[in-house]
Design a protein around this motif. Structure first.
Motif, PDB file in Angstrom:
ATOM      1  N   GLU A   1       1.230   6.017   0.349  1.00  7.21           N
ATOM      2  CA  GLU A   1       0.520   5.240  -0.660  1.00  7.21           C
ATOM      3  C   GLU A   1      -0.973   5.495  -0.631  1.00  7.21           C
ATOM      4  O   GLU A   1      -1.676   5.214  -1.583  1.00  7.21           O
ATOM      5  CB  GLU A   1       0.864   3.767  -0.507  1.00  7.21           C
TER       6      GLU A   1
ATOM      7  N   LYS B   1      -3.182   2.665  -2.923  1.00  9.16           N
ATOM      8  CA  LYS B   1      -4.209   1.884  -2.250  1.00  9.16           C
ATOM      9  C   LYS B   1      -4.536   2.520  -0.899  1.00  9.16           C
ATOM     10  O   LYS B   1      -3.707   3.200  -0.324  1.00  9.16           O
ATOM     11  CB  LYS B   1      -3.814   0.416  -2.089  1.00  9.16           C
TER      12      LYS B   1
ATOM     13  N   LYS C   1       8.828  -4.050  -7.026  1.00  8.82           N
ATOM     14  CA  LYS C   1       7.997  -2.881  -6.735  1.00  8.82           C
ATOM     15  C   LYS C   1       8.856  -1.643  -6.928  1.00  8.82           C
ATOM     16  O   LYS C   1       9.887  -1.568  -6.260  1.00  8.82           O
ATOM     17  CB  LYS C   1       7.473  -2.942  -5.304  1.00  8.82           C
TER      18      LYS C   1
ATOM     19  N   GLU D   1       1.906  -6.320  -1.640  1.00 16.30           N
ATOM     20  CA  GLU D   1       0.654  -7.070  -1.516  1.00 16.30           C
ATOM     21  C   GLU D   1      -0.023  -7.121  -2.887  1.00 16.30           C
ATOM     22  O   GLU D   1       0.306  -6.355  -3.788  1.00 16.30           O
ATOM     23  CB  GLU D   1      -0.276  -6.384  -0.510  1.00 16.30           C
TER      24      GLU D   1
HETATM   25  P1  XMP Z   1       2.347  -2.527  -0.733  1.00 17.64           P
HETATM   26  O1  XMP Z   1       1.436  -3.637  -1.085  1.00 17.64           O
HETATM   27  O2  XMP Z   1       1.661  -1.207  -0.653  1.00 17.64           O
HETATM   28  O3  XMP Z   1       2.837  -2.825   0.741  1.00 17.64           O
HETATM   29  O4  XMP Z   1       3.576  -2.492  -1.588  1.00 17.64           O
HETATM   30  C1  XMP Z   1       3.855  -2.146   1.422  1.00 17.64           C
HETATM   31  C2  XMP Z   1       3.880  -2.647   2.842  1.00 17.64           C
HETATM   32  O5  XMP Z   1       2.698  -2.208   3.525  1.00 17.64           O
HETATM   33  C3  XMP Z   1       1.960  -3.329   4.031  1.00 17.64           C
HETATM   34  N1  XMP Z   1       0.538  -2.993   3.875  1.00 17.64           N
HETATM   35  C4  XMP Z   1      -0.289  -2.615   4.869  1.00 17.64           C
HETATM   36  N2  XMP Z   1      -0.092  -2.496   6.190  1.00 17.64           N
HETATM   37  N3  XMP Z   1      -2.343  -1.824   6.495  1.00 17.64           N
HETATM   38  C5  XMP Z   1      -1.128  -2.121   7.001  1.00 17.64           C
HETATM   39  O6  XMP Z   1      -0.973  -2.055   8.228  1.00 17.64           O
HETATM   40  C6  XMP Z   1      -2.622  -1.920   5.176  1.00 17.64           C
HETATM   41  O7  XMP Z   1      -3.739  -1.652   4.742  1.00 17.64           O
HETATM   42  C7  XMP Z   1      -1.545  -2.342   4.324  1.00 17.64           C
HETATM   43  N4  XMP Z   1      -1.442  -2.557   2.990  1.00 17.64           N
HETATM   44  C8  XMP Z   1      -0.159  -2.953   2.736  1.00 17.64           C
HETATM   45  C9  XMP Z   1       2.404  -4.507   3.191  1.00 17.64           C
HETATM   46  O8  XMP Z   1       2.211  -5.730   3.871  1.00 17.64           O
HETATM   47  C10 XMP Z   1       3.859  -4.169   2.928  1.00 17.64           C
HETATM   48  O9  XMP Z   1       4.662  -4.545   4.025  1.00 17.64           O
END
Ligand code: XMP
Length: 511
Positions: free
Chosen positions: A331, A343, A503, A509
């Motif tokens: 990601e 992100k 998603k 998040e």
């Molecule tokens: P998203 O929001 O990308 O999240 O769909 C997918 C999983 O990744 C976790 N997450 C993170 N974990 N640092 C981390 O250690 C980060 O910057 C970060 N951003 C998202 C999120 O909680 C979900 O489990």
């Protein structure tokens, strides 16, 4: 090495990788134009060329190094990969604006290897516009659909195969058999990707990489850093320095719980640092999600550098270990040029000039693999089953500016939510649950008075590895209880929403 996947931008590239790992073979994704020397050095048993959104005849069509086709390695092209093989080896692809999409019947003409064990007709899943009208020299057709005569082909001598359909998606009924045939029959891979072997290999690799040097690791309430730290603890014990930084963005009681867990797990050098002011001052007034992530990532590193200056009076620290896992890199677009950045995961947003050498023991693993590794390392069950918690903490769940008041509200709400999920035996069934505070206020009424308070959104998702997710169907009576408790017990909130987004297109998040 297993199977190298060259990614031409298909949304299914990761599915191919997952399927292969599930079959017990290591697999890694590379950008479509990876340097051929990297592939030569890794010496994979086979190569898969993924699908991709482009048309092979567009000027900007993605291309791999042609030398790939003369490496002598078995190759399987899927969709765009199938067409690329055709074009590069002298066949013909016809441009078409009409898409063949969805489930189709494949008439199978040859069941010698790739299609061994399949019936004469099988359901497959197609998603393509252009199609092959002439195979390259030396290729024979293995299967056709009504609209696509050359749906699969093979060059037996060169062991190059192509399929126009997607064997990796579950709608292709014998897709797994096809992939199995490719990796075991054609590439002669061995089933070596088991969590026991992963553990063994990681231990050997880390031993070699780290030697006798000191390693610093930042730990949090999350499973990734705990598993990475446990692995390192097994290997270097005394030379491992765990730093737990309170950035002011932890959940209710998290500080106490983390400290006591790490003590119980027998970590020798465990340091707690209170850096709340430092982080919150830097975040004051910042609303942009990417800036928040970068500030937090950089402040963590600065703190680490400061802490090591003291530590280094006793011990030389060369490495900084991180609990980065595979999806974090995907990601943040660190695995493939053709993927776009969604992100910046804070683990990966490091300043350019950094004093430490970074090691990321879990960087090839998905979340479910990390959990299995945790079990293998005998991390207590209640910790392995904890929901993921992101490095930037509550900062990315407070949309807009971060203030002490908002943090306090969110902590209280989140803790009620989680407590109720546990009480109702839902916590373990849900992959991740949390509350987020929206940056708007709404009008409400309490007693006889008008209120103008925050809106809270509750999010609970089911997922396998965080790459895709569905919202959890929490029973209404449980949601009702949670909402009632939040509205009665938390000052400053007058509205509770339940997030029913999948998603993609949402992420788990909020920022
Ligand atoms: P998203 O929001 O990308 O999240 O769909 C997918 C999983 O990744 C976790 N997450 C993170 N974990 N640092 C981390 O250690 C980060 O910057 C970060 N951003 C998202 C999120 O909680 C979900 O489990």
């Amino acid at each position: 090495m297993g199977i190298a996947i060259l990614d031409f931008g298909s949304q299914y590239s990761h599915l191919i990788l997952r399927r292969i790992r599930e079959l017990g073979v290591f697999s890694q994704i590379f950008p479509y134009d990876v340097d051929i020397n990297i592939i030569k050095k890794l010496n994979p048993e086979g190569i898969i060329l993924s699908g991709g959104p482009a048309s092979i005849y567009e000027k900007t069509a993605l291309q791999c190094d042609k030398k790939l086709f003369s490496l002598g390695k078995p190759i399987l092209g899927i969709c765009y990969g199938h067409q690329l093989i055709t074009k590069e080896l002298g066949g013909k692809v016809e441009r078409s604006d009409k898409k063949e999409y969805g489930k189709k019947i494949l008439e199978i003409k040859d069941k010698k290897d790739l299609f061994k064990g399949l019936a004469d007709q099988e359901i497959i899943w197609m998603s393509h516009g252009d199609k092959i009208i002439k195979s390259p020299k030396g290729f024979e057709v293995l299967g056709s659909t009504k609209e696509c005569k050359i749906s699969a082909f093979r060059n037996s001598e060169k062991k190059i195969y192509g399929v126009q359909f997607h064997p990796e998606v579950s709608h292709t009924s014998k897709g797994t058999t096809i992939l199995k045939n490719f990796i075991f029959r054609i590439c002669n891979c061995r089933k070596e990707w088991t969590i026991k072997n992963v553990k063994k290999e990681l231990i050997n690799k880390i031993k070699k990489e780290v030697g006798n040097e000191g390693v610093l690791i930042g730990v949090s309430g999350g499973i990734d850093s705990l598993v990475a730290a446990t692995l390192l603890n097994k290997i270097i014990g005394d030379k491992l320095y765990c730093i737990f930084i309170d950035n002011g963005l932890l959940r209710q009681n998290e500080k106490r719980e983390v400290i006591s867990s790490y003590k119980k797990l027998g970590f020798k050098n465990f340091n707690f640092v209170n850096a709340r002011e430092e982080f919150l001052n830097k975040l004051k007034g910042v609303t942009d999600p990417e800036r928040k992530r970068k500030i937090i990532g950089h402040t963590f590193i600065k703190m680490f550098e400061k802490i090591t200056r003291d530590l280094e009076k006793r011990e030389k620290i060369k490495f900084l270990a991180q609990g980065t896992i595979y999806p974090d890199r995907v990601e943040s677009a660190k695995t493939s040029k053709s993927a776009s950045k969604i992100k910046s995961h804070h683990n990966l947003t490091l300043p350019k000039k950094m004093k430490f050498q970074i090691i990321e023991p879990l960087k090839e693993l998905y979340k479910d693999e990390v959990k299995r590794l945790g079990n293998e390392l005998q991390v207590p069950k209640e910790w392995v089953s904890r929901h993921p918690f992101p490095g930037p903490g509550l900062a990315i769940r407070i949309l807009g500016g971060i203030t002490e008041e908002r943090i306090k509200i969110l902590r209280e709400v989140d803790s009620i939510f989680i407590e109720e999920l546990r009480k109702n035996k839902l916590y373990e069934k849900i992959w991740q649950a949390f509350a987020a505070l929206l940056p708007v206020k709404a009008v409400g009424v309490m007693g006889d008075n008008r209120t103008y308070n925050y809106i809270i959104s509750l999010r609970a998702v089911l997922s396998r590895d965080g790459m895709t997710a569905d919202w959890a169907k929490i029973p209404l009576h449980v949601l009702e209880k949670i909402s009632n408790r939040i509205l009665n017990e938390v000052k400053g909130v007058n509205r509770v929403l339940y997030d029913i987004s999948q998603k993609p297109p949402a992420t788990i998040e909020y920022e």
